[in-house]
Design an enzyme around this catalytic site. Structure first.
Site, PDB file in Angstrom:
ATOM      1  N   ASP A  57      -6.444   1.709   8.606  1.00 57.69           N
ATOM      2  CA  ASP A  57      -5.349   1.792   7.655  1.00 57.69           C
ATOM      3  C   ASP A  57      -5.723   2.632   6.447  1.00 57.69           C
ATOM      4  OD1 ASP A  57      -2.749   1.151   7.370  1.00 57.69           O
ATOM      5  OD2 ASP A  57      -3.044  -0.862   6.581  1.00 57.69           O
ATOM      6  N   ASP A 114       1.712  -4.647   9.746  1.00 57.65           N
ATOM      7  CA  ASP A 114       1.428  -5.472   8.570  1.00 57.65           C
ATOM      8  C   ASP A 114       1.878  -6.913   8.762  1.00 57.65           C
ATOM      9  OD1 ASP A 114       0.436  -3.208   7.294  1.00 57.65           O
ATOM     10  OD2 ASP A 114       2.419  -2.642   6.583  1.00 57.65           O
TER      11      ASP A 114
END
Length: 544
Positions: free
Chosen positions: A366, A428
Site C-alpha cells: 500500500d 481497506d
C-alpha cells in the site's frame, strides 16, 4: 467455495485498491458567474488571486468578448472588434503561450484573458509559467473547457460575467458515512463467521450422543476443494498482485474490462450468498432442479437457490451496462459491500502468523504504490491512485473495486471537482476484516465473550478516524492500511499479551480446545465435516 472461485475472489481482493481518497481540494479552480448559472475555470493560484465571494469589491462585472475563432497570438488578431475596456476576452488555445496571449489582451485594454481549451480536453488546463511570467501581466489569466464555453455562448451575445474562487471545504460529511459503513461491513462479515462457527459447535455438541450414520458422514457427492493458506502462499500471492498492478498500470485500457466482468460475476455471487440464509427461511422450497436441465450447470440445484441467484446476476449485468449512469454508484456499493462481507466471512486464515505476514506485506504494498511509485513513474503519478481512479485513461473507465460515496457538501466550488465521489478501496475493508474475523472465531472457540472481536473492531474504527484526519491534513489520497494495520494488529497483540494468550492466538485453531465441546473431539469433527458437506451440497451449488 472451490479453488477456481477462490482464485477469482483472492485476485479481485488483492487488486482492490487499498486507497481512501476524498477528492483533493481544487486550489486552481474558480467559477465564472453569469447570474443564472456558473462555469468552472482554472487559474494559477500560486501567482494570481481571485476574490472568494461575489460580494467582494474586486468581483466586478465584466463584458465577455468572444474572439474564440482566433488564437490571440498577435495584437492584430484582437483588432477586428472594438474591445470594451476591462472586458474578459476569450481566445482559443494554441500556437503561443498563455502568457503571450494575456500580454496581447492586456495591450488592447482587456481586463482578463479567458483561454478556451482544446475540444478533446475534459478539464481546463491550469495556465503554466513561473513567477516572472505572471509578474509581467496585470490581468487575470484563466482557462475554460470547450464544452463549457459553448454553453456559455448560448446565453446570448451580450454576456456579463464575474470571476471568483470560493473557498474549498477541508472535509466532507461523507467522511463520517465512510467510517461508519466500513466499520459496519467489517463487523458484519466477522460476526457472520463467528455466528456460523458458534452454530456449528452447538450442533456438534447436540448431536455427538447420536450415532453417526455412515451414509451421512461419507457423502457420495464430490466435496469442494478447500484452500489452506500458508505463509509461502501469502508471499507468492503478494508478488503476484504486485506484478499484476504494475501490468495494469501500463495496460489499463485493455485490462479494465476484464476486471469489470469479474466484479460483475463475483459481486452478484456474493450478494446471492449474503441473501441466501434469509431467503432460505422465507422460501422453504426443497425441490431440486434435475441434472442437465439448466445450461452450463451439471449438478442438482435447489429451485429456491436458482430463484435467488438469477435476480442477483441480473443486477450485476444491469450494473455493467449502466455503470456510467448517475445512480450506478448505489449498485456498485451494494455489490461491493456484499463482496467484502462474503469474503471476510468465507476466507478463514489458519493463525495469526499467516494473518500478520499478510497484513504487513500489504501494508508495504500500500505505502509503496501510493507514496514511493511517484518517484519512478514518468509523470510523477502514484500507481495505486492512477489505477484506482482510472488516471488518464482514454476509455474513461475505472476499476470497480472501490466504494463510491457522493460528496455531500453544497459548496459552490464542489462542481469543479474532477469526481463527485470519494473513494474507499475494498481492500481497506477486506484485509483488516480477515484479522477481525479470525479474532471473532477465536473468541467463539475459547469462550472469551468476544473480547478480541470487539477490541479489534474498535481498533479498526480508530484507524479509520486517524486516516480521515491524515486525509484532511495532507490533502491527498491515503493508503488506509498504513493506519488500519497497526490499529487492528497491535490491538490484537496487546490484548493477547494482557490475557496471556498470544501463543494460542499465534498458533491458531489447530491448537485451540473449545470449552463448549464434548471430550470426544474426533466424533465432533466428523459430524461437523458431514454437516458442512451437506450444507454445501444443498445451498452452495456452483451456479457460475
Amino acid at each position: 467455495m472451490g479453488v477456481v472461485k477462490w482464485v477469482i475472489f483472492v485476485l479481485l481482493s488483492g487488486l482492490s485498491s487499498n486507497l481512501i481518497e476524498i477528492e483533493a481540494q481544487a486550489l486552481s479552480s474558480a467559477l465564472l458567474d453569469v447570474g443564472s448559472s456558473s462555469f468552472c475555470i482554472s487559474y494559477n493560484s500560486d501567482y494570481q488571486k481571485l476574490p472568494e465571494t461575489l460580494a467582494s469589491p474586486s468581483a466586478v462585472s465584466r463584458q465577455l468578448v468572444d474572439l474564440s475563432k482566433t488564437e490571440g497570438c498577435s495584437i492584430q488578431d484582437l483588432k477586428p472588434l472594438p474591445i470594451p475596456e476591462k472586458a474578459i476576452v476569450a481566445v482559443m488555445r494554441g500556437n503561443c503561450t498563455f502568457i503571450q496571449k494575456a500580454t496581447n489582451i492586456e495591450a488592447v485594454n482587456g481586463g482578463a484573458a479567458l483561454i478556451v481549451d482544446f475540444k478533446n480536453s475534459s478539464r481546463a488546463t491550469v495556465p503554466g509559467g513561473n513567477a516572472s511570467d505572471f509578474e509581467s501581466i496585470n490581468i487575470t489569466l484563466a482557462t475554460i473547457t470547450w464544452n463549457d464555453y459553448k454553453q456559455l455562448l448560448l446565453l446570448g451575445k451580450s454576456v456579463v460575467v464575474r470571476l471568483y474562487a470560493p473557498p474549498v471545504p477541508y472535509w466532507d460529511t461523507n467522511m463520517i458515512v465512510i467510517v461508519i459503513f466500513s466499520t459496519a461491513f467489517v463487523m458484519m462479515g466477522a460476526g457472520w463467521a463467528a455466528y456460523e462457527e458458534s452454530q456449528s459447535f452447538k450442533q456438534a455438541k447436540h448431536r455427538v450422543t447420536v450415532p453417526v450414520d455412515s451414509k451421512t458422514s461419507t457423502s457420495s457427492e464430490p466435496q469442494e476443494e478447500q484452500v489452506e493458506f500458508t505463509v509461502c502462499m501469502v508471499v507468492i500471492w503478494f508478488v503476484f498482485i504486485c506484478a499484476v498492478i504494475v501490468f495494469l498500470y501500463f495496460f489499463y485500457e485493455q485490462m479494465v474490462y476484464f476486471f469489470i466482468a469479474m466484479f460483475c460475476l463475483a459481486g452478484s455471487y456474493s450478494l446471492y450468498q449474503c441473501l441466501l440464509p434469509i431467503w432460505s427461511h422465507l422460501v422453504p422450497l426443497s425441490y431440486d432442479i434435475p441434472v442437465n436441465r439448466l445450461p452450463c450447470i451439471k449438478t442438482k440445484v435447489k429451485l429456491r437457490s436458482f430463484l435467488l441467484y438469477m435476480p442477483c446476476l441480473t443486477l450485476g449485468i444491469f450494473w455493467a451496462i449502466e455503470r456510467h449512469s448517475k445512480y450506478a454508484w448505489t449498485i456498485q456499493d451494494l455489490l461491493g459491500s456484499s463482496f467484502c462481507i462474503f469474503f471476510i466471512h468465507n476466507l478463514r486464515l489458519p493463525n495469526l502468523k499467516v494473518i500478520g505476514v499478510l497484513l504487513i506485506l500489504l501494508l508495504v504494498y500500500d505505502v509503496f504504490f501510493v507514496f514511493i511509485t511517484p518517484y519512478f513513474t514518468k509523470n510523477g503519478d502514484s500507481i495505486m491512485e492512477s489505477v484506482a481512479t482510472g488516471g488518464s485513461s482514454h476509455s474513461k473507465e475505472s476499476l470497480p473495486m472501490v466504494f463510491l460515496v457522493p460528496i455531500l457538501s453544497n459548496a459552490p466550488i464542489i462542481k469543479c471537482r474532477e469526481r463527485s465521489y470519494s473513494l474507499l478501496g475494498f481492500g481497506d475493508v477486506i484485509i483488516p476484516g480477515l484479522l477481525i474475523a479470525y479474532n471473532a472465531i477465536f473468541d467463539v472457540k475459547t469462550g472469551t465473550r468476544m473480547v478480541y472481536f470487539i477490541c479489534s473492531s474498535v481498533g479498526y474504527l480508530f484507524g479509520m478516524i486517524i486516516c480521515m484526519i491524515s486525509l484532511i491534513y495532507m490533502n491527498s489520497g491515503q493508503p488506509a492500511l498504513l493506519y488500519l494495520v497497526p490499529c487492528t494488529l497491535l490491538t490484537t497483540i496487546v490484548v493477547a499479551l494482557m490475557r496471556k494468550e498470544l501463543r494460542k492466538l499465534f498458533l491458531g485453531s489447530h491448537y485451540i480446545t473449545a470449552k463448549a465441546l464434548p471430550s470426544d473431539e474426533t466424533q465432533v469433527k466428523d459430524i461437523q465435516d458431514a454437516d458442512t458437506n451437506n450444507d454445501c451440497l444443498e445451498e452452495e451449488q456452483p451456479l457460475i
